[in-house]
Design a protein around this motif. Structure first.
Motif, PDB file in Angstrom:
ATOM      1  N   ASP A 218      -1.408  37.974 -30.278  1.00 51.79           N
ATOM      2  CA  ASP A 218      -1.384  36.789 -29.475  1.00 51.79           C
ATOM      3  C   ASP A 218      -2.185  35.711 -30.230  1.00 51.79           C
ATOM      4  O   ASP A 218      -2.900  35.189 -30.188  1.00 51.79           O
TER       5      ASP A 218
ATOM      6  N   TYR B 254      -5.881  39.434 -31.061  1.00 50.87           N
ATOM      7  CA  TYR B 254      -6.124  38.376 -30.853  1.00 50.87           C
ATOM      8  C   TYR B 254      -6.420  36.898 -31.334  1.00 50.87           C
ATOM      9  O   TYR B 254      -6.887  37.242 -32.754  1.00 50.87           O
TER      10      TYR B 254
ATOM     11  N   SER C 154      -0.954  36.498 -21.049  1.00 50.90           N
ATOM     12  CA  SER C 154      -2.367  36.849 -20.964  1.00 50.90           C
ATOM     13  C   SER C 154      -2.463  38.334 -20.197  1.00 50.90           C
ATOM     14  O   SER C 154      -2.858  39.664 -20.848  1.00 50.90           O
TER      15      SER C 154
END
Length: 505
Positions: free
Chosen positions: A168, A87, A46
């Motif tokens: 992600d 995300y 991250s």
């Protein structure tokens, strides 16, 4: 896939106070490839992404896009340069329409600043067409399922002609059908020449979708591997930092103690417990004094199991019995009343009450069990607190000290004391030694052994496989939110756990 490098990151470093989050991370993404970025919790994935996209400013290192050095000061600037990010949690506005979310901040204006909605709609449709999906542009985002919301987020990223797309944990909230749809879109984007950085904890998805993969560990670059021909065992060794011959075996004293459990009745029995997006099916039996571990990589479903058994998350099927009695599922209060306790992995957010004293933190679960009309007096609370301060060797000035003043290891001991004071029959320990020093870790492991010998049934989750080997009589292995095997006796070892995970990936 070409060999043209579109994104090159070298020597990335980032420090937060004394903690080195990144220490020389490198990453190279080619045009038209899906490149997985892998690593366990705390590996630096991250932070790497945030440094690349301008959410963090790196302390050192270089980021090249199409061979040109860039240093975006914000994610929006990174978008404008051609790096889009989607995300796990959809980062859009649920009260706005699809077209408004895609065009937000990029709207063409005309006379007197009026928005050219026709232009916005054309751009939004073009971005969705790149994905091969059809969505009503006027539909509110909140009215769409999560999978389609994610498609809108992807379309927004592609609206600015992204050269690199960072995904992600895009499959974390999707069911199998939705995952298949996303993978079709990813393949289509790969064929169009976009470089995709894919972050996921699902090994099956890694091997299915990746052209190459880069592994990080403890903030450092480990290796970049071609997916084709790479064994599961080799990847896991890169991620964990140990060769099979270095992995720990089972202590002999655990085998001796395990033999005495065979004739005992089951205390906790879990049959077919499951919930979509949480865990497919959990079957578990715990005897008095037995420590059973849940092992697996991050994202395998260990914590989801704990939350289902404790009742934080509702199960859609299955049953729980405690000492032969059926337990009503779906609420932590019921679990506490019956004697099932959970020490959460998130000590700061879900564990301690930072503004309360050591004494108050210790007695809160017992007070919950007794109810509102049977308050615990300060004198009784003091006796309980002093008992566990002495028994667990908690370093504190006394019961009235604020728990926020204690070290992480001592806070963890207070949380253990909280649940033990409530006289549990079964205790779930989720990452009981996370974030504490080596000395405190050893002390807590000794406490677990002592509680086991006193007859407490313990379900233990730990990211450290060697810790589960040292503490557990049996270990259930999970992968991709499913129990894939069980080890007991001499078979409980780090190498056997890793082999099971790899064999089912």
């Amino acid at each position: 896939m070409t060999t043209e490098t579109i994104l090159r990151v070298t020597g990335l470093r980032k420090q937060f106070g004394p903690v080195k989050a990144l220490d020389g991370v490198s990453l190279e993404v080619r045009a038209g490839e899906i490149h997985s970025l892998l690593g366990e919790n705390g590996a630096g994935k991250s932070t790497t992404i945030k440094c690349i996209t301008g959410a963090y400013k790196a302390d050192a290192g270089e980021v090249l896009l199409d061979g040109v050095a860039i240093s975006p000061q914000s994610p929006r600037e990174a978008e404008q340069l051609g790096i889009g990010t989607v995300y796990q949690e959809v980062n859009l506005l649920p009260n706005l329409s699809v077209v408004e979310n895609i065009a937000l901040g990029r709207m063409k204006t005309g006379f007197l600043g009026r928005i050219d909605w026709k232009h916005s709609r054309v751009r939004a449709k073009a971005a969705l067409d790149k994905l091969g999906v059809s969505i009503d542009l006027d539909e509110k985002l909140s009215a769409l399922p999560v999978a389609l919301q994610q498609m809108v987020a992807l379309a927004r990223a592609l609206d600015v002609d992204s050269k690199v797309l960072i995904l992600d944990e895009p499959t974390a909230s999707l069911d199998e059908k939705e995952v298949e749809s996303l993978f079709q879109v990813m393949n289509r984007l790969r064929e169009s020449g976009i470089g995709i950085v894919f972050i996921t904890h699902f090994l099956e998805q890694v091997f299915r979708m990746s052209d190459r993969m880069t592994i990080l560990r403890n903030g450092k670059y480990v290796a970049t591997r071609e997916a084709k021909g790479l064994s599961r065992e080799a990847l896991l060794q890169d991620m964990l930092g140990k060769a099979f011959e270095e992995m720990q075996g089972r202590p002999g004293n655990l085998n001796t103690f395990s033999e005495g459990l065979s004739g005992k009745e089951n205390r906790l029995v879990v049959n077919g417990l499951g919930a979509p997006g949480k865990i497919k099916r959990l079957d578990l039996k715990l005897k008095p004094g037995e420590v059973v571990g849940l092992a697996g990589l991050l994202g395998s479903g260990r914590t989801e199991c704990a939350r289902l058994v404790f009742g934080i998350d509702g199960a859609t099927g299955g049953s729980i019995e405690l000492d032969g009695k059926a337990i009503r599922q779906g609420h932590p209060r019921t679990s506490i009343d019956e004697g099932i306790m959970l020490a959460s992995e998130d000590r700061k957010t879900e564990g301690i009450f930072p503004n309360l004293t050591v004494r108050e933190n210790m007695v809160v679960a017992l007070q919950t069990r007794r109810g509102f009309f049977k308050p615990i007096s300060k004198e009784e609370g003091d006796r309980i607190a002093r008992k566990y301060i002495d028994a667990f060797k908690i370093k504190t000035s006394g019961p009235e000290a604020k728990i926020s003043e204690l070290s992480g290891g001592n806070q963890q001991k207070v949380l253990l004391a909280r649940w033990l004071a409530a006289e549990p029959k079964a205790l779930i320990l989720d990452e009981p030694t996370r974030g504490i020093d080596i000395g405190a870790r050893a002390e807590i492991e000794k406490l677990i052994e002592s509680l086991s010998r006193e007859g407490l049934s313990i379900l233990m989750i730990s990211s450290e496989m060697d810790e589960e080997v040292r503490c557990c009589h049996r270990v259930l292995i999970l992968r991709d939110r499913e129990v894939i095997g069980e080890l007991s006796g001499d078979d409980v070892s780090e190498s056997e756990i890793v082999k099971l995970i790899a064999a089912h990936a």
